[in-house]
Design a protein around this motif. Structure first.
Motif, short mmCIF file in Angstrom:
data_model
loop_
_atom_site.label_atom_id
_atom_site.label_comp_id
_atom_site.label_asym_id
_atom_site.label_seq_id
_atom_site.Cartn_x
_atom_site.Cartn_y
_atom_site.Cartn_z
N ARG A 172 8.20 3.34 0.77
CA ARG A 172 8.88 2.06 1.02
C ARG A 172 10.36 2.27 1.29
O ARG A 172 10.93 1.65 2.19
N ARG A 173 10.99 3.13 0.50
CA ARG A 173 12.42 3.39 0.69
C ARG A 173 12.67 4.03 2.06
O ARG A 173 13.59 3.65 2.78
N VAL A 174 11.85 5.01 2.41
CA VAL A 174 11.99 5.68 3.70
C VAL A 174 11.76 4.67 4.83
O VAL A 174 12.52 4.63 5.80
N ALA A 175 10.73 3.84 4.69
CA ALA A 175 10.42 2.85 5.72
C ALA A 175 11.56 1.86 5.89
O ALA A 175 11.93 1.50 7.02
N GLN A 176 12.15 1.43 4.79
CA GLN A 176 13.25 0.47 4.86
C GLN A 176 14.44 1.08 5.61
O GLN A 176 15.03 0.43 6.48
N LEU A 177 14.78 2.31 5.26
CA LEU A 177 15.92 2.95 5.92
C LEU A 177 15.61 3.24 7.40
O LEU A 177 16.48 3.10 8.26
N ARG A 180 0.83 -1.21 0.00
CA ARG A 180 0.00 0.00 0.00
C ARG A 180 0.86 1.26 0.00
O ARG A 180 0.36 2.35 -0.26
N LEU A 181 2.13 1.11 0.31
CA LEU A 181 3.03 2.26 0.37
C LEU A 181 3.50 2.63 -1.02
O LEU A 181 3.65 1.79 -1.90
N THR A 182 3.77 3.94 -1.22
CA THR A 182 4.37 4.37 -2.47
C THR A 182 5.83 3.91 -2.48
O THR A 182 6.38 3.52 -1.44
N ALA A 183 6.46 4.00 -3.63
CA ALA A 183 7.86 3.58 -3.74
C ALA A 183 8.75 4.41 -2.80
O ALA A 183 9.62 3.86 -2.12
N GLN A 184 8.50 5.71 -2.73
CA GLN A 184 9.32 6.56 -1.85
C GLN A 184 9.05 6.23 -0.38
O GLN A 184 9.99 6.18 0.43
#
Length: 138
Positions: free
Chosen positions: A83-88, A77-81
């Motif tokens: 997802r990147r922020v969440a991963q970091l 459900r997350l946008t690509a950006q």
């Protein structure tokens, strides 16, 4: 197309620029087609920096995710950006460190994290780390 054969690199760059414009206009399906064509051309021509740029843009178009576990569906459900922020953030980086890596301000990172927390129904980075660990392949 006339320019595609005589100037393939210029044509692919034009496709990428148009795809970026489409994506920013929230026409993601159309953007995916244009950026995909540019990506293939850059790959064929060996234009690595442009291929990487096109790949990042393609990732931002938010291609449909695969069905999986409920945690995976929540992450989809997350946008690509986001997802990147969440991963970091799950890797315990600060907002400033995330901002430096993604070339965005720390305030924008905070905004994305707020969206991530709301979409995933969580309140802390610890919960985010636990959720992220559950979504990784074995």
């Amino acid at each position: 197309m006339p320019g595609a054969r005589s100037h393939p690199l210029l044509y692919a760059r034009a496709q990428l620029s148009y795809g970026e414009w489409l994506r920013r206009g929230r026409r993601r399906t159309d953007a995916r087609v244009r950026i995909g064509a540019a990506l293939e051309a850059f790959d064929r021509l060996g234009a690595e920096p442009l291929r990487q740029r096109a790949q990042r843009e393609q990732d931002l178009t938010g291609a449909p995710g695969r069905r999986g576990s409920s945690d995976t569906r929540a992450m989809n459900r997350l946008t690509a950006q986001e997802r990147r922020v969440a991963q970091l953030a799950a890797e315990q980086l600060t907002n400033r460190e995330i901002g430096v890596q993604l070339r965005i301000s720390h305030r924008t990172v905070g905004h994305h994290l707020g969206n991530v927390f709301a979409k995933l129904g969580i309140n802390t980075r610890t919960e985010l780390s636990d959720l992220h660990a559950g979504c990784e392949p074995p």
